[in-house]
Design a protein around this motif. Structure first.
Motif, short mmCIF file in Angstrom:
data_model
loop_
_atom_site.label_atom_id
_atom_site.label_comp_id
_atom_site.label_asym_id
_atom_site.label_seq_id
_atom_site.Cartn_x
_atom_site.Cartn_y
_atom_site.Cartn_z
N GLU A 282 26.51 17.24 24.17
CA GLU A 282 26.58 18.52 24.90
C GLU A 282 25.57 18.63 26.03
OE1 GLU A 282 28.91 20.49 24.51
OE2 GLU A 282 29.72 20.11 22.51
N ARG A 326 35.22 19.97 23.94
CA ARG A 326 35.67 19.85 25.34
C ARG A 326 36.75 18.79 25.41
NH1 ARG A 326 30.29 18.31 26.32
NH2 ARG A 326 31.00 16.33 27.13
N MET A 330 38.19 18.82 31.10
CA MET A 330 37.15 19.79 31.44
C MET A 330 35.92 19.09 32.01
SD MET A 330 37.63 22.17 28.10
CE MET A 330 36.35 23.38 28.38
N THR A 331 35.60 17.93 31.48
CA THR A 331 34.41 17.22 31.95
C THR A 331 34.73 16.41 33.19
OG1 THR A 331 34.02 16.87 29.60
CG2 THR A 331 32.48 15.85 31.11
#
Ligand code: SAM
Length: 333
Positions: A282, A326, A330-331
């Motif tokens: 994270e 995630r 998204m990343t």
């Protein structure tokens, strides 16, 4: 003096790894819904008012380049959906230090962009393709996209892109029987094939059974008489094999069965300007507040240095397979 200055500003993390590669997500949206990525009915996309502008993206790239980063990749989501993509490539290629600029795409729109992207200076293309059959593509992506993707690949070759990579994520019981066909396809069209192990990112990926690439590597190498290769094609984590005549190469990216965190040289920026230090952790750092405040380049560079110091030693996908909620888009994959 320049060399010394560069040595002093180079991005080095807390474990001594040099970070010289930035992957930039320019949208988290996509026109496909691959079963292991964006779930059907998903609508938690980033609001447009939170997207970094092209100016802001360019500014971040300038800072990374000033600190020794030489490789950049545009990704997403599907990066060809972002308005201004060709202009962005043109602008990024003008920045001192941007030596290698590449793009990851699903190729559905590539026929419309290949020539302009080449002219804008884009160096390389990666195309994601998990099946060659119309039915297989539809089953995995949710769309009957084969014709568009094939037209996109053809347009890329016509535009002069060489060493285009095809990225395939083998899925247990879904497309793992199609790997041989994909090898033959890539030999025929002179693409570099890479097989990538699925990482358990989000419920969509976690629902799939784990598939270890190691036995597949052994089988394919024997069947197609491939030999280990020293090539790296851009210095990523793939380990390559090649045909005896050297005309065909394929690589394996094995984050799960044989991770390569000790040599990780990259960070990722999401469309909202958040830097993610690792796909499987994270640790993150929001650059948007600084960009909105229009802080100085020196302050921005100091923030990036601080972010790099957060980079964790390694992912824990194997130990904690449900930890990352995630999804990849998204990343920025
Ligand atoms: N839309 C572009 C494309 O298709 O290449 C760029 C973004 S896409 C998220 C980038 C790559 O990530 C694709 O090759 C996709 O197969 C891969 N990917 C998505 N989720 C993944 C996961 N959980 N593990 C491994 N690869 C994943």
């Amino acid at each position: 003096y320049n060399q010394l200055q560069l040595a002093l500003t180079m991005l080095i993390d807390a474990y001594g790894r040099i970070v010289n590669y930035l992957r930039i997500s320019i949208t988290d949206r996509c026109d496909l819904r691959c079963t292991y990525c964006i779930p059907k009915g998903f609508h938690e996309f980033e609001k447009p008012e939170h997207w970094l502008s092209l100016d802001e993206i360019e500014r971040v790239v300038r800072q990374f380049a000033a600190m020794g980063t030489r490789r950049f990749r545009l990704t997403g989501g599907e990066p060809l959906l972002r308005k201004g993509i060709v202009e962005l490539v043109t602008r990024l290629k003008r920045i001192d230090g941007v030596e290698d600029l590449s793009l990851s795409t699903n190729a559905t729109q590539l026929q419309h962009f290949a020539h302009d992207l080449r002219r804008a200076g884009l160096d390389r293309l990666n195309v994601s393709l998990d099946s060659l059959s119309r039915h297989g593509i539809e089953k995995i992506t949710g769309f009957d996209a084969k014709a568009k993707v094939m037209a996109g690949l053809q347009a890329a070759s016509d535009a002069g892109f060489v060493n285009t990579k095809i990225n395939m994520v083998p899925l247990q019981g879904i497309n793992d029987s199609e790997i041989d066909d994909m090898v033959a396809f890539c030999i025929k069209h002179q693409f570099i094939l890479r097989l990538i192990e699925l990482m358990p990112m989000g419920a969509s990926a976690q629902q799939h059974q784990h598939l270890d690439l190691q036995p597949i590597i052994a089988r394919i190498s024997e069947q197609f008489q491939l030999i280990p290769s020293q090539k790296t094609y851009g210095g990523g984590p793939a380990r390559y094999w090649q045909s005896q005549d050297g005309n065909f190469s394929m690589g394996y990216i094995t984050p799960m069965s044989q991770h390569f965190c000790q040599t990780c040289n990259r960070v990722r920026m999401a469309v909202d300007g958040t830097l993610y230090m690792c796909l499987g952790q994270e640790h993150q750092y929001a650059l948007a507040p600084l960009l909105k405040k229009e802080v100085s380049d020196a302050d921005l560079q100091a923030a990036i240095q601080a972010a790099i110091h957060l980079k964790p030693l390694q992912h824990t996908f194997n130990e904690e397979p449900k930890k990352i909620v995630r999804i990849m888009s998204m990343t920025g994959g």
